[in-house]
Design a protein around this motif. Structure first.
Motif, mmCIF file in Angstrom:
data_model
loop_
_atom_site.group_PDB
_atom_site.id
_atom_site.type_symbol
_atom_site.label_atom_id
_atom_site.label_comp_id
_atom_site.label_asym_id
_atom_site.label_seq_id
_atom_site.Cartn_x
_atom_site.Cartn_y
_atom_site.Cartn_z
ATOM 1 N N ASP A 49 58.226 36.337 60.190
ATOM 2 C CA ASP A 49 57.371 37.057 59.243
ATOM 3 C C ASP A 49 58.150 37.314 57.953
ATOM 4 O O ASP A 49 58.625 38.431 57.693
ATOM 5 N N ILE A 50 58.283 36.290 57.127
ATOM 6 C CA ILE A 50 59.060 36.395 55.895
ATOM 7 C C ILE A 50 58.414 37.362 54.900
ATOM 8 O O ILE A 50 59.111 38.006 54.096
ATOM 9 N N SER A 51 57.090 37.507 54.957
ATOM 10 C CA SER A 51 56.391 38.430 54.051
ATOM 11 C C SER A 51 56.810 39.877 54.299
ATOM 12 O O SER A 51 57.059 40.641 53.367
ATOM 13 N N GLY A 78 59.914 40.422 70.047
ATOM 14 C CA GLY A 78 58.585 39.969 69.643
ATOM 15 C C GLY A 78 57.992 40.838 68.552
ATOM 16 O O GLY A 78 58.502 41.919 68.235
ATOM 17 N N MET A 79 56.900 40.375 67.979
ATOM 18 C CA MET A 79 56.240 41.057 66.871
ATOM 19 C C MET A 79 55.757 42.452 67.273
ATOM 20 O O MET A 79 55.997 43.432 66.566
ATOM 21 N N LEU A 80 55.082 42.562 68.430
ATOM 22 C CA LEU A 80 54.533 43.848 68.847
ATOM 23 C C LEU A 80 55.638 44.874 69.041
ATOM 24 O O LEU A 80 55.544 46.014 68.575
ATOM 25 N N THR A 98 66.651 31.406 53.115
ATOM 26 C CA THR A 98 67.375 30.172 53.447
ATOM 27 C C THR A 98 66.928 29.610 54.784
ATOM 28 O O THR A 98 66.624 28.421 54.907
ATOM 29 N N TYR A 99 66.883 30.471 55.806
ATOM 30 C CA TYR A 99 66.540 30.002 57.151
ATOM 31 C C TYR A 99 65.088 29.565 57.278
ATOM 32 O O TYR A 99 64.734 28.835 58.203
ATOM 33 N N HIS A 100 64.254 30.015 56.337
ATOM 34 C CA HIS A 100 62.848 29.595 56.349
ATOM 35 C C HIS A 100 62.591 28.437 55.388
ATOM 36 O O HIS A 100 61.443 28.101 55.113
ATOM 37 N N GLY A 101 63.675 27.851 54.879
ATOM 38 C CA GLY A 101 63.543 26.657 54.047
ATOM 39 C C GLY A 101 63.210 26.914 52.595
ATOM 40 O O GLY A 101 62.916 25.974 51.854
ATOM 41 N N HIS A 102 63.237 28.184 52.161
ATOM 42 C CA HIS A 102 62.946 28.511 50.760
ATOM 43 C C HIS A 102 64.255 28.617 49.980
ATOM 44 O O HIS A 102 64.652 29.709 49.536
ATOM 45 N N ALA A 114 68.120 45.995 58.640
ATOM 46 C CA ALA A 114 67.766 45.475 59.971
ATOM 47 C C ALA A 114 66.334 44.957 59.988
ATOM 48 O O ALA A 114 66.040 43.919 60.598
ATOM 49 N N LEU A 115 65.420 45.663 59.304
ATOM 50 C CA LEU A 115 64.020 45.220 59.238
ATOM 51 C C LEU A 115 63.901 43.868 58.537
ATOM 52 O O LEU A 115 63.152 42.989 58.976
ATOM 53 N N ILE A 116 64.648 43.694 57.442
ATOM 54 C CA ILE A 116 64.623 42.414 56.721
ATOM 55 C C ILE A 116 65.020 41.280 57.655
ATOM 56 O O ILE A 116 64.349 40.245 57.735
ATOM 57 N N THR A 117 66.118 41.492 58.388
ATOM 58 C CA THR A 117 66.634 40.457 59.291
ATOM 59 C C THR A 117 65.687 40.189 60.442
ATOM 60 O O THR A 117 65.409 39.034 60.783
ATOM 61 N N MET A 118 65.181 41.252 61.066
ATOM 62 C CA MET A 118 64.382 41.080 62.282
ATOM 63 C C MET A 118 63.010 40.490 61.982
ATOM 64 O O MET A 118 62.517 39.647 62.748
ATOM 65 N N TYR A 119 62.361 40.918 60.890
ATOM 66 C CA TYR A 119 61.075 40.302 60.543
ATOM 67 C C TYR A 119 61.268 38.818 60.224
ATOM 68 O O TYR A 119 60.440 37.981 60.574
#
Length: 674
Positions: free
Chosen positions: A430-432, A395-397, A457-461, A420-425
């Motif tokens: 949280d693509i931003s 989760g985010m928290l 890609t996975y967020h449709g962009h 890892a941060l890029i992948t997990m966010y």
């Protein structure tokens, strides 16, 4: 950064990180652990600085000064070997007189502890450079991949020795410059067994095993090290038969030779041969036993691995770690925990193995609990620890807390951690933040670029993903197989058929990568979504049969369903069911096609096959976190306490928006209870 400008609502990095550090801090013991760790580096190792008299009156004083310099030089070397570079430098600075050995000892201490810049700075101030100091710097530059600097020092040397030549040759091999390494070797005025062995290992490191064997055969003299080097080259490249043949031809074997061959047999799934060699060994050490324990576990023989572990006469920490890792890999967390609790001494590898086991097999917060225990034990987490923790966050928290800890520990800038941060966010939506982690990276590797590309890609962009791919190529980073999965998926989402086909063809033509099942699946999906079902069928028919798996056939069947090609769908669906009779995916896709066309007899036949074969459809579900609590929703699920409000919101707000955007429900598809 320009191609991300229309992704708005992004918190500036400084503000975001400030907010991270204000999170409810469950890591209250971090400060204690990190300060304790820092104190550990300042302990007196028992080498006090020797006060050197500067008086030169009389032979006794001169003899005393020379002896003091000699003793200090020895102590500098000892401190360097112990890792106490600060103590070594302190002693060096306190010496009123230095000789060439003093400089060389200090430079070597820096190089042994990976402090190349400090070694370089001291080397440049050295009054009279010696062949030993110059050779050490060549070796240091070569190991760091700075071949231009290594060559410059080498060219400036008045006298060269075998070590300087060999260090430079080894560096060129490590840098992939095989031809240059060979030219240097041919120019060497004098060669010894180390030089020849370096050539063998250099060719092997670059995958040129036959050339390595050719050099080995021409060696004027061979020792046990050169025999073992050639054997290890075969082992590292999976040529176990040739390694075994060479092993049996060896005139003399040492402990390392035996251990290398046993490890090679276990890596090559030759367990029986490993048993024979282990029991034939004239002498065993802790490494021999540990190789057997970890090797048997890798071959799925965890019980037998435990038997060997229990038989070990002297268990070192590496053996304990190997057994814990074996249990964790087999999802035997209770057994791993029991061993962990029995250990009297633990190191960073022990904690990482245990945390990794909990992270992969127990999504209940145990990994985070063990991280806290680790901090309380005054063991500082490293980059690997934090990467494990980050990839276990749901989760985010939880993710933000782990990110905050990485910042406190000062390892947030490490490349693997940022990846890892890029992948997990991205995974939590949280693509931003993924983009911020990516842009803050100073050194981006292929994993960094691929992670960002996949996130878009996975967020449709799809268009953003293709921009990232373009910038990746401009940076000189070579894409790998996973990168192409992402970029081909981006082409599929963006409807770029020609671009996708061109990229698929470039895999083998431009980058020497053989397309695998997942790449063919993407290409079939690209063509299928664009309505080119027959072209997609041609791709499936022409691809290597060994790569034709369920994902490829599933992509083609999905295209048939999308465009109502019942005849082709029937044929592909039957093939998919034959290939994966126990997977529900093929049955459901085929049933969807029949239901869409109102072919209820065929629909009933598919359902009967599922029932007869006891194949069950795993219901799809989505998950959302609200105020730190996770809510899961299954297809057709009405068990949530707020189900009435949720469905009312869907009916009144979400569905009208979806219809406005062109979405139409396919009510004729298979119902959710199927």
């Amino acid at each position: 950064m320009g191609y991300y400008h229309h992704l708005n609502n992004i918190v500036p990095i400084s503000n975001r990180f400030h907010s991270l550090l204000r999170l409810p801090n469950i890591f209250c013991c971090v400060r204690h652990a990190t300060s304790s760790y820092s104190l550990g580096t300042k302990r007196n190792l028992g080498f006090g600085a020797t006060k050197i008299s500067s008086s030169n009156s009389g032979k006794s004083n001169l003899r005393s000064t020379v002896l003091d310099i000699y003793n200090c030089n020895i102590k500098i070397s000892q401190l360097g070997r112990c890792g106490n570079v600060r103590g070594a430098r302190k002693l060096f600075d306190e010496m009123p007189h230095h000789d060439n050995v003093s400089y060389t000892a200090m430079i070597t201490a820096y190089l042994k502890n990976n402090e190349l810049r400090k070694a370089e700075k001291l080397f440049q101030t050295m009054p009279d450079r010696t062949i030993v100091a110059e050779s050490a710097m060549i070796d240091g530059y070569a190991k760091a991949g700075l071949m231009d600097k290594a060559q410059k020092v080498f060219d400036a040397m008045i006298d060269t020795n075998v070590f300087s030549w060999t260090s430079l040759i080894s560096g060129y091999f490590r840098d992939g410059q095989v031809a240059k390494a060979r030219r240097l070797f041919d120019q060497m005025p004098a060669k010894n067994v180390v030089s020849w062995t370096t050539m063998v290992l250099g060719y092997a490191r670059n995958g040129l095993i036959d050339q390595a064997r050719s050099v080995f055969n021409r060696m004027p003299e061979k020792n046990t090290i050169s025999w073992t080097a050639m054997m290890k080259s075969y082992v590292d490249n999976g040529r176990t038969d040739e390694a075994l043949k060479l092993f049996h031809e060896m005139p003399l074997r040492n402990l390392y030779s035996w251990n290398t061959m046993i490890s090679g047999c276990l890596d090559g799934k030759r367990v029986n041969e490993a048993f024979k060699l282990f029991h034939l060994m004239p002498l065993r050490n802790a490494v021999s036993w540990t190789i057997m324990v970890s090797g048997l576990a890798r071959n799925g023989l965890t019980k037998l691995a435990r038997e060997y572990f229990d038989q070990m006469p002297n268990k070192d920490i590496a053996a304990w770690n190997a057994m814990i890792t074996a249990y964790a890999d087999e999802c035997l967390i209770v057994e791993a925990s029991e061993l962990f609790n029995l250990m009297t001494e633990r190191n960073i590898v022990t904690w990482n193995a245990m945390i990794d086991g909990y992270a992969r097999h127990r999504p209940d917060g145990e990994a985070m609990k063990h991280l806290i225990l680790m901090l309380r034990s005054c063991i500082r987490p490293n980059e690997t620890t934090m990467t494990i923790i980050l990839t276990s966050c749901w989760g985010m928290l939880e993710l933000m807390q782990a990110h905050a800890l990485a910042i406190v520990l000062g390892c947030e800038c490490e490349t693997s951690l940022s990846n890892a941060l890029i992948t997990m966010y991205s995974r939590i939506g949280d693509i931003s933040s993924s983009r911020i982690a990516f842009e803050s990276l100073k050194a981006k590797d292929v994993v960094s670029w691929t992670a960002m590309l996949l996130a878009f890609t996975y967020h449709g962009h799809g268009d953003h993903a293709l921009h990232v791919f373009g910038h990746m190529l401009k940076s000189g980073t070579k894409p790998d197989e996973i990168t192409f999965v992402g970029v081909l998926s981006a082409c599929s989402h963006a409807g770029l058929v020609k671009k996708g086909q061109k990229l698929f063809d470039s895999m083998s033509c431009a980058y020497g990568l053989e397309p695998r099942a997942e790449h063919y699946s993407c290409l079939v999906d690209i063509l299928g979504r664009a309505g080119q079902v027959h072209e997609a069928m041609d791709v499936v028919c022409k691809m290597p049969e060994c790569e034709r798996d369920g994902a490829v056939l599933g992509a083609l069947l999905g295209a048939c369903r999308l465009h109502g090609n019942v005849e082709m769908a029937d044929y592909i669906g039957q093939k998919l069911i034959e290939l994966e009779p126990n997977s529900s995916g093929g049955y459901v896709l085929l049933a969807n096609v029949f239901a869409a066309r109102g072919n209820w007899d065929e629909f009933a036949e598919v359902r009967k096959k599922m029932k007869d074969r006891n194949v069950r459809k795993v219901p799809g579900f989505s998950q959302i976190e609200v105020k730190g609590k996770c809510h899961a929703f299954f297809a057709g699920d009405k068990s949530h306490p707020q189900v009435e409000e949720i469905y009312e919101l869907l009916r009144e707000k979400l569905l009208p928006i979806m219809h406005e955007m062109g979405y139409s429900q396919w009510n004729q598809f298979v119902p959710s209870w199927f």
